[in-house]
Design an enzyme around this catalytic site. Structure first.
Site, PDB file in Angstrom:
ATOM      1  N   LYS A 109       1.961  -3.662   6.753  1.00 29.40           N
ATOM      2  CA  LYS A 109       2.412  -3.641   5.346  1.00 29.40           C
ATOM      3  C   LYS A 109       3.938  -3.463   5.295  1.00 29.40           C
ATOM      4  O   LYS A 109       4.611  -4.097   4.485  1.00 29.40           O
ATOM      5  CB  LYS A 109       1.704  -2.527   4.569  1.00 29.40           C
ATOM      6  CG  LYS A 109       0.228  -2.784   4.351  1.00 29.40           C
ATOM      7  CD  LYS A 109      -0.023  -4.027   3.492  1.00 29.40           C
ATOM      8  CE  LYS A 109      -1.483  -4.441   3.472  1.00 29.40           C
ATOM      9  NZ  LYS A 109      -1.728  -5.783   2.940  1.00 29.40           N
ATOM     10  N   TYR A 120      -2.235  -1.179  11.066  1.00 27.33           N
ATOM     11  CA  TYR A 120      -2.447  -1.705   9.714  1.00 27.33           C
ATOM     12  C   TYR A 120      -1.255  -1.342   8.819  1.00 27.33           C
ATOM     13  O   TYR A 120      -0.690  -2.185   8.137  1.00 27.33           O
ATOM     14  CB  TYR A 120      -3.746  -1.150   9.099  1.00 27.33           C
ATOM     15  CG  TYR A 120      -3.816  -1.397   7.615  1.00 27.33           C
ATOM     16  CD1 TYR A 120      -4.102  -2.654   7.109  1.00 27.33           C
ATOM     17  CD2 TYR A 120      -3.530  -0.372   6.693  1.00 27.33           C
ATOM     18  CE1 TYR A 120      -4.116  -2.899   5.738  1.00 27.33           C
ATOM     19  CE2 TYR A 120      -3.544  -0.600   5.326  1.00 27.33           C
ATOM     20  CZ  TYR A 120      -3.844  -1.868   4.857  1.00 27.33           C
ATOM     21  OH  TYR A 120      -3.834  -2.106   3.499  1.00 27.33           O
ATOM     22  N   SER A 154       0.838  -1.202   0.000  1.00 29.39           N
ATOM     23  CA  SER A 154       0.000   0.000   0.000  1.00 29.39           C
ATOM     24  C   SER A 154       0.872   1.252   0.000  1.00 29.39           C
ATOM     25  O   SER A 154       1.975   1.261   0.566  1.00 29.39           O
ATOM     26  CB  SER A 154      -0.850  -0.036   1.273  1.00 29.39           C
ATOM     27  OG  SER A 154      -1.456   1.208   1.502  1.00 29.39           O
TER      28      SER A 154
HETATM   29  P1  NAD Z   1     -11.063  -7.128   1.274  1.00 30.85           P
HETATM   30  O1  NAD Z   1     -11.308  -7.156   2.731  1.00 30.85           O
HETATM   31  O2  NAD Z   1     -12.205  -6.829   0.382  1.00 30.85           O
HETATM   32  O3  NAD Z   1     -10.447  -8.529   0.819  1.00 30.85           O
HETATM   33  C1  NAD Z   1      -9.616  -9.296   1.649  1.00 30.85           C
HETATM   34  C2  NAD Z   1     -10.143 -10.720   1.612  1.00 30.85           C
HETATM   35  O4  NAD Z   1      -9.278 -11.518   2.433  1.00 30.85           O
HETATM   36  C3  NAD Z   1     -11.550 -10.854   2.190  1.00 30.85           C
HETATM   37  O5  NAD Z   1     -12.348 -11.596   1.283  1.00 30.85           O
HETATM   38  C4  NAD Z   1     -11.353 -11.610   3.512  1.00 30.85           C
HETATM   39  O6  NAD Z   1     -12.451 -12.459   3.790  1.00 30.85           O
HETATM   40  C5  NAD Z   1     -10.082 -12.377   3.226  1.00 30.85           C
HETATM   41  N1  NAD Z   1      -9.251 -12.712   4.388  1.00 30.85           N
HETATM   42  C6  NAD Z   1      -8.793 -11.904   5.361  1.00 30.85           C
HETATM   43  N2  NAD Z   1      -7.995 -12.598   6.204  1.00 30.85           N
HETATM   44  C7  NAD Z   1      -7.943 -13.881   5.732  1.00 30.85           C
HETATM   45  C8  NAD Z   1      -7.270 -15.054   6.135  1.00 30.85           C
HETATM   46  N3  NAD Z   1      -6.502 -15.091   7.217  1.00 30.85           N
HETATM   47  N4  NAD Z   1      -7.445 -16.189   5.408  1.00 30.85           N
HETATM   48  C9  NAD Z   1      -8.230 -16.180   4.322  1.00 30.85           C
HETATM   49  N5  NAD Z   1      -8.887 -15.095   3.878  1.00 30.85           N
HETATM   50  C10 NAD Z   1      -8.745 -13.963   4.576  1.00 30.85           C
HETATM   51  O7  NAD Z   1      -9.851  -6.143   1.020  1.00 30.85           O
HETATM   52  P2  NAD Z   1      -9.298  -5.545  -0.350  1.00 30.85           P
HETATM   53  O8  NAD Z   1      -9.665  -4.112  -0.400  1.00 30.85           O
HETATM   54  O9  NAD Z   1      -9.660  -6.433  -1.475  1.00 30.85           O
HETATM   55  O10 NAD Z   1      -7.740  -5.595  -0.057  1.00 30.85           O
HETATM   56  C11 NAD Z   1      -6.956  -6.672  -0.506  1.00 30.85           C
HETATM   57  C12 NAD Z   1      -5.521  -6.433  -0.104  1.00 30.85           C
HETATM   58  O11 NAD Z   1      -5.068  -5.199  -0.646  1.00 30.85           O
HETATM   59  C13 NAD Z   1      -5.289  -6.328   1.408  1.00 30.85           C
HETATM   60  O12 NAD Z   1      -4.048  -6.938   1.703  1.00 30.85           O
HETATM   61  C14 NAD Z   1      -5.232  -4.845   1.639  1.00 30.85           C
HETATM   62  O13 NAD Z   1      -4.471  -4.537   2.787  1.00 30.85           O
HETATM   63  C15 NAD Z   1      -4.535  -4.383   0.379  1.00 30.85           C
HETATM   64  N6  NAD Z   1      -4.798  -2.982   0.058  1.00 30.85           N
HETATM   65  C16 NAD Z   1      -6.086  -2.535  -0.077  1.00 30.85           C
HETATM   66  C17 NAD Z   1      -6.333  -1.204  -0.376  1.00 30.85           C
HETATM   67  C18 NAD Z   1      -7.739  -0.678  -0.474  1.00 30.85           C
HETATM   68  O14 NAD Z   1      -7.911   0.532  -0.429  1.00 30.85           O
HETATM   69  N7  NAD Z   1      -8.750  -1.519  -0.657  1.00 30.85           N
HETATM   70  C19 NAD Z   1      -5.262  -0.337  -0.573  1.00 30.85           C
HETATM   71  C20 NAD Z   1      -3.955  -0.825  -0.445  1.00 30.85           C
HETATM   72  C21 NAD Z   1      -3.737  -2.159  -0.132  1.00 30.85           C
HETATM   73  C1  WQD Z   2      -9.544   9.352   1.030  1.00 19.46           C
HETATM   74  C2  WQD Z   2      -9.688  10.838   1.304  1.00 19.46           C
HETATM   75  C3  WQD Z   2     -10.085  11.412   3.606  1.00 19.46           C
HETATM   76  C4  WQD Z   2     -13.978   9.539   3.978  1.00 19.46           C
HETATM   77  C5  WQD Z   2      -6.965   4.437   3.152  1.00 19.46           C
HETATM   78  C6  WQD Z   2      -5.881   3.763   3.948  1.00 19.46           C
HETATM   79  C7  WQD Z   2      -4.746   3.374   3.050  1.00 19.46           C
HETATM   80  C8  WQD Z   2      -5.238   2.558   1.865  1.00 19.46           C
HETATM   81  C9  WQD Z   2      -6.388   3.215   1.168  1.00 19.46           C
HETATM   82  C10 WQD Z   2      -5.022   0.242   2.364  1.00 19.46           C
HETATM   83  C11 WQD Z   2      -8.969  11.278   2.575  1.00 19.46           C
HETATM   84  C12 WQD Z   2     -11.268  11.775   2.748  1.00 19.46           C
HETATM   85  C13 WQD Z   2     -12.779   9.995   3.474  1.00 19.46           C
HETATM   86  C14 WQD Z   2     -14.975  10.496   4.329  1.00 19.46           C
HETATM   87  C15 WQD Z   2     -13.498  12.256   3.617  1.00 19.46           C
HETATM   88  N1  WQD Z   2      -5.734   1.283   2.259  1.00 19.46           N
HETATM   89  N2  WQD Z   2     -12.549  11.318   3.291  1.00 19.46           N
HETATM   90  N3  WQD Z   2     -14.693  11.826   4.128  1.00 19.46           N
HETATM   91  O1  WQD Z   2      -7.270   7.493   3.864  1.00 19.46           O
HETATM   92  O2  WQD Z   2      -6.390   7.777   1.496  1.00 19.46           O
HETATM   93  O3  WQD Z   2      -6.394   5.568   2.532  1.00 19.46           O
HETATM   94  O4  WQD Z   2      -7.406   3.547   2.124  1.00 19.46           O
HETATM   95  O5  WQD Z   2      -3.850   0.110   2.299  1.00 19.46           O
HETATM   96  O6  WQD Z   2      -3.855   2.660   3.825  1.00 19.46           O
HETATM   97  O7  WQD Z   2      -5.430   4.652   4.948  1.00 19.46           O
HETATM   98  O8  WQD Z   2      -8.536   6.562   1.860  1.00 19.46           O
HETATM   99  O9  WQD Z   2     -10.883   6.545   1.173  1.00 19.46           O
HETATM  100  O10 WQD Z   2     -10.343   6.651   3.637  1.00 19.46           O
HETATM  101  O11 WQD Z   2      -9.882   8.643   2.226  1.00 19.46           O
HETATM  102  O12 WQD Z   2     -13.308  13.457   3.447  1.00 19.46           O
HETATM  103  O13 WQD Z   2     -16.056  10.158   4.825  1.00 19.46           O
HETATM  104  O14 WQD Z   2     -11.076  11.106   1.527  1.00 19.46           O
HETATM  105  O15 WQD Z   2      -9.832  12.407   4.548  1.00 19.46           O
HETATM  106  O16 WQD Z   2      -8.436  12.544   2.332  1.00 19.46           O
HETATM  107  P1  WQD Z   2      -7.109   6.961   2.504  1.00 19.46           P
HETATM  108  P2  WQD Z   2      -9.986   7.029   2.249  1.00 19.46           P
END
Ligand code: NAD
Ligand code: WQD
Length: 337
Positions: free
Chosen positions: A154, A150, A125
């Protein structure tokens, strides 16, 4: 057909990635404990791809189950999505995050090593950059102390993978540092399924537009940015998913051990207020919103230098913000039915 184990493959990014893998000629094998996803996603994947993707409902920190999967299938690569991802919850319950996110990775690495599976794509991330010193941020930027448990997981997971790869001369990994994935598959059959009140911006916007929430609060309008709101790099989830296919093409072409981090973003910074305006323009729906105080832990601005992804993976984002917002809204409307 190459088989790719996809941990967390029923989740938001995982399900979109299974679609892209399948359409690129791979067979995804999903292991997911459904902690944050729904069983009906499996039928939706069949509807989109025409392939009955093998699914194991299990915890990927369970080495017995993982070993069985590797014995049943000749797995040539793993994408490790499975993790808990709610930043706020991780502050309240850090041990849950350290336990799940670290143990699941350790098990995946141990079982992959046992079965000589050498190719790993890891979901990292942009959170590892914290508030970057320069923008756009590239992969050589300093990794900052994380704002949340969290975020720490990462950073730790990247380090664990780097150390593991350094100890061998065969394993290969791409650490994909995602920026802000938004939107949904254009079919509206799969998308994001936030549990309870969404903490991410776009699901909050679409739920407010749908009338499920009264009003969106914009967290701060006195940042040092053009309109005072925060800036992010919002990327369509299907573009992000395609980067995983490209990451495997890259890994399969490497004859030597490698571990490389790659930003997956559009390279464009968008403000929160711009996104709201684009949502209104794209959907024709007026959004109720107010300006509130800053949210603790938010960075002011972060967007990717996306050149490495283009040079190394021959990947770049193709879809626009408007595509993302239209698809997010169409998906939200299907959830109301
Ligand atoms: P998500 O929660 O939709 O998907 C994660 C999936 O993993 C879920 O289906 C959950 O049931 C499963 N899971 C969790 N722990 C498990 C375990 N121990 N064994 C088996 N299954 C398990 O999340 P996402 O948004 O699809 O994110 C996927 C990955 O990407 C994560 O590692 C997250 O940290 C990373 N990521 C997400 C974002 C974002 O904004 N969505 C941003 C950066 C990184
Ligand atoms: C985006 C922008 C908020 C909600 C998070 C995690 C990051 C990554 C992605 C996994 C920010 C603003 C939000 C609301 C708002 N995940 N906001 N009102 O914070 O960039 O990142 O998700 O790795 O680790 O921290 O994403 O969608 O929460 O926010 O104004 O109700 O929207 O302040 O500027 P963020 P977000």
């Amino acid at each position: 057909m190459k088989k790719i184990l996809v941990t967390g493959g029923m989740g938001y990014i995982g399900s979109h990635t299974c679609v892209e893998l399948s359409q690129a000629g791979y067979l995804p094998i999903i292991v997911d404990n459904l902690e944050n996803s729904k069983i009906w996603i499996k039928d939706r994947l069949l509807e989109i791809t025409g392939v009955d993707i093998p699914f194991y409902q299990a915890d990927c920190a369970d080495s017995v189950v993982l070993n069985q999967i590797f014995e049943e299938h000749h797995i040539e690569g793993v994408i490790h999505f499975a993790a808990n991802k709610a930043v706020g919850e991780s502050v309240q319950n850090p041990l849950k995050y350290y336990h799940n996110n670290i143990n699941s990775l350790l098990t995946v690495l141990e079982v992959s090593e046992k079965h000589n599976c050498q190719n790993l794509v890891f979901s990292s991330s942009c959170t590892v950059y914290g508030e970057p010193d320069t923008l756009p941020v590239d992969e050589s930027a300093t990794i900052k102390k994380a704002e949340s448990p969290y975020g720490s997981t990462k950073i730790f997971c990247e380090t664990i993978i780097e150390d593991f790869i350094r100890s061998s001369n065969v394993y290969k990994s791409v650490l994909l540092r995602y920026f802000n994935p938004i939107g949904a598959h254009h079919s509206s059959l799969i998308g994001e399924l936030p549990l309870g009140v969404p903490s991410n911006l776009v699901p909050f916007i679409t739920q407010t537009a749908a009338g499920l929430r009264d009003s969106l609060v914009v967290f701060g309008n006195n940042y040092n940015t053009a309109d005072g709101s925060c800036i992010r790099d919002f990327i369509h989830v299907s573009d992000l998913a395609q980067a995983h296919v490209k990451a495997f093409e890259f890994l399969f072409a490497q004859s030597q051990s490698t571990c490389t981090a790659i930003n997956i973003g559009t390279g464009q910074g968008y403000s929160v207020l711009q996104l709201i305006q684009d949502f209104e323009k794209t959907t024709g729906v007026k959004l109720n919103y107010t300006i509130g105080p800053k949210r603790a832990g938010d960075v002011e601005a972060v967007y990717a230098d996306a050149r490495k992804a283009k040079e190394t993976l021959q990947w770049e984002a193709k879809r626009s913000i408007k595509d993302s917002l239209r698809d997010a809204w169409n998906w939200e409307k299907t959830l109301l039915k």
